[in-house]
Structures are given as C-alpha cells and as structure tokens.
Design an enzyme around this catalytic site. Structure first.
Site, short mmCIF file in Angstrom:
data_model
loop_
_atom_site.label_atom_id
_atom_site.label_comp_id
_atom_site.label_asym_id
_atom_site.label_seq_id
_atom_site.Cartn_x
_atom_site.Cartn_y
_atom_site.Cartn_z
N HIS A 144 1.73 -1.17 0.05
CA HIS A 144 2.78 -2.05 0.61
C HIS A 144 2.34 -3.51 0.57
CE1 HIS A 144 5.95 0.57 2.01
NE2 HIS A 144 5.14 1.32 2.72
N GLU A 186 -0.42 2.36 2.61
CA GLU A 186 -0.18 1.10 3.31
C GLU A 186 -0.73 -0.10 2.53
OE1 GLU A 186 1.93 1.38 5.53
OE2 GLU A 186 1.70 3.51 5.93
N GLN A 237 6.52 -4.40 5.53
CA GLN A 237 7.73 -3.65 5.87
C GLN A 237 8.55 -4.31 6.97
OE1 GLN A 237 5.24 0.14 6.13
NE2 GLN A 237 7.25 0.94 5.61
NI NI Z 1 5.54 3.21 3.60
#
Ligand code: NI
Length: 167
Positions: A137, A134, A51
């Site tokens: 991701h 997570e 991210q």
């Molecule tokens: Ni997220």
C-alpha cells in the site's frame, strides 16, 4: 480519537507512493492512534496510511485473535524474505473481494516504533502476509495488482455495481 474514511479501489490516490516519516511527533502519534481505531472498527487486521489518504510510511497491524497486539510500523522495510505461500487476501479498500496472492512465507522487516527506536520483526504466516500487503500500500499497490488483468477488470465491475446498490 476519530475514525478515518477509507479510500476504495480503484481510487487513484491509492497509487500514491508514501514518503518516509522524518520526525515522529504528535501528528504521527495521532495518525497511528486514529488508524488503529479505524482498523479495529472496520474490522481489519491491517491498515496503511495510504488507505486513509495520508501519504506517510505508517502501518498498523493486529493479527491476534484477541485483538490486543497492536503493532505500529513506521518506515517499514523488508530486509529479507524466503519461501512462498499462497493465501486468500482481502483489503478494507477492496470491500467484499477475496483472492489468492503469492507472498514470501517468511520475512524480516525493519521499522521504527512510536518512540523512534529501530525494531526488527521476523514474521511468518499471516503476519508475514500482512506486512507485505501493507508495505505494498505504501508503494501505491493494492493486492488486486497481483492478479491478472481479466480478474482486475471483473473486480472493478463488481465494485462499481456494489457502489450503485449501496449508494
Ligand atoms: Ni489492504
């Protein structure tokens, strides 16, 4: 320490598959510190390196009320999962959007801590959701990828409109 800019969906860099961390050196420790600071400032309960456009398998999580139980997970892997739960999820990369996603109710995850020691966590409820979210991701997936095409199209339109208003 510094705050890191967070990529916003549908930025194609969010689809990058992160690489496993080899040696845990000062660069990874600095990354983890900056990611934690960025997560707390946002505020959010989890952040994956993907991210912040760094494609190493590093995740920070804190699901505690008091915001004092930071977990840093390096090379996290789910080794067992059972049951199912459906909860409302959001994501710092998809601001203002929340929707229901089905996840395993309980997971066992293995990871390395910042000292390079292998750790195992048995998680349920919110922590289990967060770990799954997570790790997604790190594999180039955002929670909206679990939704229907129609919902994803609507979300993209909404985010584009928000971006125009706030720009
Ligand atoms: Ni997220």
């Amino acid at each position: 320490m510094s705050l890191l800019p967070i990529l916003h969906y549908p930025d194609s860099r969010l689809k990058t598959i992160a690489l496993p961390v080899g040696k845990i050196g000062e660069d990874i420790r600095t990354l983890a510190r900056d990611m934690a600071e960025t997560m707390y400032a946002a505020p959010g309960i989890g952040l994956a390196a993907t991210q912040v456009d760094v494609h190493w398998r590093v995740v920070v999580i804190d699901v505690s009320e008091a915001r004092d139980e930071l977990r840093v997970l390096i090379n996290p892997e789910i080794v067992a999962g059972e049951g199912a739960q459906i909860g409302e999820e959001g994501c710092l990369s998809v601001p203002g959007i929340y929707d229901k996603v089905e996840r395993a109710e309980r997971v066992t995850a293995r990871y390395l801590d910042l000292d390079g020691k292998e750790q195992t966590v048995e998680a349920e409820g919110l922590l289990a959701v967060c770990i799954q979210h997570e790790i997604d991701h790190l594999d180039g997936k955002v929670f909206v990828d679990h939704l229907s095409n129609l919902k994803r199209t609507r979300i993209k339109a909404k985010l584009a409109k928000q971006a125009r208003i706030t720009a």
